[in-house]
Each structure stands twice: as structure tokens, then as C-alpha cells.
Design a protein around this motif. Structure first.
Motif, PDB file in Angstrom:
ATOM      1  N   LEU A   1       0.835  -1.191   0.000  1.00 54.68           N
ATOM      2  CA  LEU A   1       0.000   0.000   0.000  1.00 54.68           C
ATOM      3  C   LEU A   1       0.871   1.242   0.000  1.00 54.68           C
ATOM      4  O   LEU A   1       1.882   1.305   0.706  1.00 54.68           O
ATOM      5  CB  LEU A   1      -0.900   0.026   1.240  1.00 54.68           C
ATOM      6  N   VAL A   2       0.469   2.232  -0.800  1.00 54.97           N
ATOM      7  CA  VAL A   2       1.080   3.557  -0.748  1.00 54.97           C
ATOM      8  C   VAL A   2       0.281   4.385   0.233  1.00 54.97           C
ATOM      9  O   VAL A   2      -0.928   4.553   0.092  1.00 54.97           O
ATOM     10  CB  VAL A   2       1.081   4.221  -2.135  1.00 54.97           C
ATOM     11  N   LEU A   3       0.935   4.887   1.269  1.00 59.84           N
ATOM     12  CA  LEU A   3       0.252   5.641   2.309  1.00 59.84           C
ATOM     13  C   LEU A   3      -0.090   7.047   1.821  1.00 59.84           C
ATOM     14  O   LEU A   3       0.720   7.685   1.142  1.00 59.84           O
ATOM     15  CB  LEU A   3       1.115   5.721   3.567  1.00 59.84           C
ATOM     16  N   ALA A   4      -1.291   7.500   2.164  1.00 55.78           N
ATOM     17  CA  ALA A   4      -1.724   8.838   1.765  1.00 55.78           C
ATOM     18  C   ALA A   4      -0.999   9.894   2.584  1.00 55.78           C
ATOM     19  O   ALA A   4      -0.750   9.716   3.780  1.00 55.78           O
ATOM     20  CB  ALA A   4      -3.239   8.967   1.966  1.00 55.78           C
ATOM     21  N   ASN A   5      -0.677  11.003   1.919  1.00 58.33           N
ATOM     22  CA  ASN A   5      -0.012  12.137   2.581  1.00 58.33           C
ATOM     23  C   ASN A   5       1.239  11.701   3.324  1.00 58.33           C
ATOM     24  O   ASN A   5       1.551  12.194   4.408  1.00 58.33           O
ATOM     25  CB  ASN A   5      -0.971  12.829   3.557  1.00 58.33           C
ATOM     26  N   SER A   6       1.954  10.746   2.739  1.00 65.03           N
ATOM     27  CA  SER A   6       3.159  10.228   3.377  1.00 65.03           C
ATOM     28  C   SER A   6       4.144   9.807   2.297  1.00 65.03           C
ATOM     29  O   SER A   6       3.737   9.275   1.261  1.00 65.03           O
ATOM     30  CB  SER A   6       2.823   9.042   4.288  1.00 65.03           C
ATOM     31  N   PRO A   7       5.435   9.998   2.523  1.00 65.62           N
ATOM     32  CA  PRO A   7       6.434   9.557   1.534  1.00 65.62           C
ATOM     33  C   PRO A   7       6.816   8.094   1.710  1.00 65.62           C
ATOM     34  O   PRO A   7       7.884   7.690   1.274  1.00 65.62           O
ATOM     35  CB  PRO A   7       7.618  10.482   1.832  1.00 65.62           C
ATOM     36  N   ASN A   8       5.962   7.308   2.343  1.00 63.19           N
ATOM     37  CA  ASN A   8       6.289   5.918   2.653  1.00 63.19           C
ATOM     38  C   ASN A   8       5.252   4.975   2.068  1.00 63.19           C
ATOM     39  O   ASN A   8       4.157   5.382   1.674  1.00 63.19           O
ATOM     40  CB  ASN A   8       6.365   5.713   4.172  1.00 63.19           C
TER      41      ASN A   8
END
Length: 604
Positions: free
Chosen positions: A16-23
Motif C-alpha cells: 500500500l502507498v500511504l496517503a499524505n506520506s512519503p512511505n
């Protein structure tokens, strides 16, 4: 953009690509790994001792805080974890009635993260508000808000919200749910925690339909938040457009205004007194709804495709228009100025090349095996005229391979990529620039020019199948398309690589179609893709359903592609190579030579 740089491959079952996060966070067996999306270097990893298998849902919250939802229908329990703290935030125990699916609610700013849970047999939809990060530990018992008799619930194997019977307003303050009460469809509008002073959910409006026999399939809130579109199931072709307060703005039924052909004097006399049908004309702007039509259901056309209904609906740019994809293979576009159809397009079976600027590109056959996944190859131009052959229609199947499966709009609203199930290896890209210009500075009553087919992309899978899978595609969130940067469409179809189409930035250009190989050791076939919110990373996965939810627990692999623009420093992600045991092999960018790629793989 001139190139792509590719990361190594990593084992996973979900990513998963986390929202509002560079991780991003990936799940491998019972381990969760939090990585930096910039170079895939591990930030932390931890083991979930009670992690169930198989999983029904693995999803990240759409806003801060970046919680992860892990749900197993088999164990009737869900876990909410915080990757930033390596801790369990909450646990949701499902009752004896069971739960068929869970998802995150798209609540607005100021509201606590909320988990949505659909009970079996459409009993109720429960909304569990989670404690905020500042809440004391242990967390208090979760008291859900229940919505009775939701008509639909999301499929655990689907990563899209369409067909789930609910839709949030873009700001997250209101939720519209399709419900079934006393054998009649009703649209319930609820205020979320961010819309009320007390921070609680509440019913604010119940919208009844004009026809008590309506059988709705789904609904969708417009991007501007001013309209709610609700459409019928496969048995009919009807779209209703409401305001959030319940006012019916329009009912669109294109086939209701078609009368049977005048084959006899009786039929001629019976239709002569009626208003002439404008939908029988060839121009798409003449297609209208049935506001002034008095024809009954028995008077409708008996053509073979009438009654097949709607397959997909997508709002266009800023809610200016609504695109409808039907089982008849047509895409009709409604304008909010009167809610009449201003365009009707479809994938043609033959392109003559005499009108417009149609471009046909073909994927190079066997390009993966011929290049061993190294480099970027251009699609081959196909001379016109050119013919397309649809799949044979098998009406014995409950869902035959026909009709418009997906409509994906670009950020600017100029381009729309269309997938027709009858042409599974074809991606049609239509140019709606005339509608964009008309919506910006046109006057009421002005007739817009017809949108045109701009490009056909012909895919050539390495393993031909009588029932090929539908390609997965997504537009890159553009960093500066308004400043002249071209919009980019990417897609995957089970190959060891992905395709991309770069839109033209002027009328003299045709665009550019390319295929990007992944020179990784071992087998890898990309089935799904997801862009980071800023568009600077593209996650490619070999698992067919890994974007938000999946019922499969089989192990797959993923990698990340980074776009490289002119003038940018070449970025070769390598942080993950020393990152533990998930790494399978190197996958460099197009600048790698064959010897360098083999050397990088041997190091792993």
C-alpha cells in the motif's frame, strides 16, 4: 519525462502507498515492512503474531493518521495498526451475523478515522469511529453508527468503489448510501463526524426516487460536491441526477424515446401523432432524456441491445459532465448544462483514416523475450485503414464480454481512456478538448463540437488467451501539466514490464506510446499498478488485486518505477538491496547494460 528508473523486486502479499506520506507499507507473511518510497530503504519492520490468513481486506486510511486495516472474514476480526508506532490502535470483533467486507471511510478534516463494515445479507452498515492518536491507551470500546439495509456491499476481490452502493462527498463531510426499505430504493445522505459540531454521524436527508419500481445499481457524488448521480442496474438504462437536498435535476433514458420502426401503416399512424424522436438522428448532441416523452415501456425500440443497461459511470472534470458506459459499447457524455448528451463515442470496428487525426499504435510482439526486459521500446505505428475484430459474443454467460468496462479521465479532463470488453487488447483514448474549452467560456445553448478518437493502442500479449484479462491503467498525477508537461497514461497487462502513452502538447504532435521493460531476475508479470499521490513513483505488482483489498494470500512480488525528467539527476534506488530477505533481484533503469544488470543480480 525521458526515462524510468526501476527498483529491485521484493516479495509481498500486499503493498500500500500511504496517503499524505512519503512511505509505503508491505505485508510479507506475518511481517509488516515500512519503507521510504523514495529509495525503498526500510524504516522499520515488525511481526503481527496474530495475523490471520487468508486476509479479506488490507487497506490504508485515505488521510492522516496513516492507519492500516487488516481484516480476516474467517476469524471475524479486524486489526487497525499504526505503522509509525508499531502498535495496534484498535481491534474490531465481528458479531455472529458476519461481515462480508470492510473499508475506510473518506471522512473530512477534523473527524476521527472511521472503519466501514458491511454485515452479511445486507443487514446493516456499521461505521466505527477510531480514537484519535492523542486518545489514552487502552482505547475505549468502539460504538458503531449503524445504517440499516444497505442495498450493496463491496466485493472483497474488487479494488474499486464502483458497485458498492455508497459515495462520499469529495470533502468527506457527507456520505450517500443506497438503501432498500419496504421494497423500494432510497438514497440516504448522512453527515460524517466532520460535518457536525458534536462529531457524530446523523441522517440529514432521505431521497426517494421518482419511480417506486426503480432498481438502482450504484451512485456517485460529483467532484464539485453539487450533484449525486444514481443509475439503474443491467435491466434498464436510466440515470438520475439529484442535488444533495433531494431535488431531481434530470432523468436520462436514451432508449425511452425510440419508437419501433414504421414497418406498417398501423405503426405509422400510431407514431405520427407523437413528437418525432430526436435520438434517431446521427448527431450525438441530439440525444436527450425523456422529460417530454410519453412513450410507455411497450412502445420502446426492440433492438437487440435495448435494455442491456449501464455498466460504468464516471464523473468528468469538476463535475462539468458525466460519462456513461453502457453494455451497448457506447460512451455517452452528459453536460451539467441541461443534462443532455453532448457526445456519444465508441471503439470503432474500422478506421479509415479519412477523418480527424486518428493514430493507431501496436505493441511490438514478443518484445520482453527479445530484449530480456532491458530498455524502452516504441510502439509501432499501424497504417490506416485498419479493422478491429471483437470477441465472439457468448450470450449463454451471465456477464458476456461486451460493453464499456472502464472510463478513466485525465486530470485536465481533456483525455479519457476507455476499455471495451469486446476488445480486451485495445485501449481507446478520446480527445475531449472541445468540451473542456466549451465548459470554460461557452454560452448557454451553444452546440459543442464532437469529441474524437485520438489514439488506439493495440496490445500484443506474449501468451494469447481466448479470454484475456482486462488491462489495469492509471493516469499519472501530473506535477505540472498546466505548464506544458504532457499527461501520461500507464498500463499493465500481465507482462514483465508496463506501457505508457504520453499525450501530445500541441496539435502538430501525435503523442508517443512506449513499453518499458523490467530487467529483473526471475519471473515477474505486472497485473496491477498504483501511482504515489505526487506522481513521482509507480508501484507495479505481480498480484492481481493488491491496491486496496484482496482475498488472495499467495506470495507475489512488487517493484517501483521512478520517472526521470530532462535535467533531473538520475536516480537509481538501491536502499532496498541491503534490506533483508525480501529482495529477489536487481531491476535497473534503461541506462543499464546487459552486463551491468547481470552483475547487479549476482550480487543479490
Amino acid at each position: 519525462m525521458t526515462s524510468w528508473e526501476l527498483s529491485p523486486l521484493y516479495r509481498h502479499s500486499h503493498t500500500l502507498v500511504l496517503a499524505n506520506s512519503p512511505n509505503l507499507v508491505s505485508l510479507h507473511r506475518d511481517r509488516l515492512v515500512l519503507r521510504s518510497l523514495a529509495d525503498l530503504s526500510p524504516i522499520r519492520s515488525w511481526t503481527l503474531p496474530s495475523l490471520p490468513h487468508p486476509l479479506t481486506t488490507f487497506a490504508a486510511s485515505p488521510s492522516d493518521p496513516n492507519y492500516v486495516l487488516v481484516y480476516s472474514a474467517k476469524q471475524r476480526a479486524a486489526w487497525v495498526v499504526d505503522p509509525a508506532k508499531e502498535g495496534e490502535v484498535a481491534r474490531i470483533e465481528v458479531g455472529n451475523e458476519g461481515c462480508v467486507a470492510m473499508a475506510w471511510a473518506r471522512t473530512g478534516d477534523g473527524a476521527n478515522p472511521t472503519v466501514m463494515a458491511w454485515a452479511a445479507h445486507h443487514l446493516h452498515l456499521s461505521l466505527f469511529p477510531l480514537p484519535s492518536p492523542s486518545s489514552p491507551s487502552p482505547s475505549p470500546a468502539l460504538q458503531p453508527f449503524r445504517i440499516l439495509s444497505p442495498k450493496h456491499s463491496p466485493s472483497p476481490s474488487s479494488s474499486e468503489e464502483q458497485g458498492t452502493g455508497y459515495s462520499f462527498r469529495p470533502d468527506g463531510k457527507f456520505l450517500a448510501v443506497l438503501e432498500r426499505h419496504q421494497a423500494r430504493d432510497v438514497i440516504g445522505v448522512y453527515s460524517t463526524g466532520s460535518a457536525s459540531a458534536a462529531g457524530e454521524w446523523a441522517l440529514v436527508k432521505s431521497i426517494t426516487l421518482p419511480d417506486p419500481t426503480s432498481d438502482l445499481a450504484d451512485l456517485s457524488w460529483s467532484p464539485c460536491g453539487r450533484y449525486i448521480a444514481a443509475w439503474s442496474s443491467i435491466t434498464d438504462y436510466t440515470v438520475h441526477v439529484f442535488t444533495p437536498t433531494g431535488t431531481l435535476l434530470s432523468t436520462y433514458t436514451p432508449y425511452a424515446s425510440l419508437s419501433p420502426p414504421a414497418s406498417s401503416s398501423t405503426s405509422t399512424s400510431s407514431t405520427s401523432s407523437r413528437k418525432p424522436s430526436s435520438a434517431s438522428t446521427s448527431t450525438p448532441t441530439a440525444i436527450t432524456g425523456n422529460k417530454d416523452c410519453t412513450l410507455t415501456r411497450l412502445d420502446r425500440s426492440t433492438h437487440s441491445y435495448v435494455g442491456l443497461g449501464i455498466r460504468t459511470v464516471q464523473w468528468g472534470r469538476d463535475g462539468e459532465w458525466l460519462s456513461i458506459g453502457g453494455w451497448d459499447g457506447k460512451v455517452r457524455v452528459l453536460s451539467r448544462k441541461g443534462w443532455g448528451a453532448v457526445a456519444e463515442v465508441g471503439v470503432p470496428t474500422r478506421l479509415t483514416g479519412g477523418v480527424g487525426t486518428q493514430n493507431v499504435w501496436r505493441e511490438p510482439p514478443n518484445w520482453v523475450s527479445n530484449t530480456r526486459g532491458h530498455g524502452i521500446l516504441s510502439y509501432d505505428p499501424v497504417p490506416l485503414p485498419h479493422s478491429l475484430t471483437p470477441l465472439p459474443l457468448d450470450l449463454t454467460r451471465p456477464n458476456p464480454r461486451m460493453g464499456v468496462e472502464r472510463i478513466v479521465w485525465s486530470e485536465s479532463g481533456r483525455w479519457a481512456a476507455v476499455l471495451n470488453a469486446a476488445f480486451p487488447n485495445v485501449i481507446a483514448i478520446f480527445d475531449f478538448s472541445t468540451l473542456v474549452a466549451l465548459a470554460s467560456n461557452a454560452h448557454e445553448g451553444e452546440t459543442p463540437p464532437r469529441p474524437s478518437l485520438h489514439t488506439l493502442l493495440l496490445l500484443c500479449p506474449s501468451s494469447p488467451s481466448p479470454s484475456p484479462p482486462t488491462p489495469a491503467l492509471a493516469w499519472q498525477p501530473s506535477r505540472a501539466f498546466s505548464d506544458g508537461e504532457a499527461e501520461v497514461l500507464c498500463w499493465v497487462g500481465g507482462e514483465k514490464g508496463f506501457g505508457m502513452w504520453r499525450a501530445p502538447t500541441s496539435r502538430k504532435e501525435k503523442g508517443l506510446a512506449e513499453c518499458v521493460g523490467i530487467p529483473a531476475r526471475g519471473d515477474f508479470s505486472a497485473h496491477s499498478l498504483a501511482f504515489a499521490p505526487d506522481g513521482e513513483a509507480l508501484v507495479l505488482s505481480s498480484s492481481p488485486s493488491t491496491s486496496t483489498s484482496s482475498t488472495a494470500s499467495a506470495e507475489g512480488t512488487f517493484c517501483v518505477a521512478y520517472p526521470v525528467y530532462e535535467g533531473d539527476e538520475v536516480h537509481v534506488p538501491s536502499g532496498g538491496r541491503a534490506a533483508a530477505d525480501e529482495s529477489l533481484g536487481g531491476a535497473g533503469g534503461r541506462t543499464w547494460t546487459e552486463d551491468e544488470a547481470e552483475e547487479g543480480e549476482s550480487d543479490l
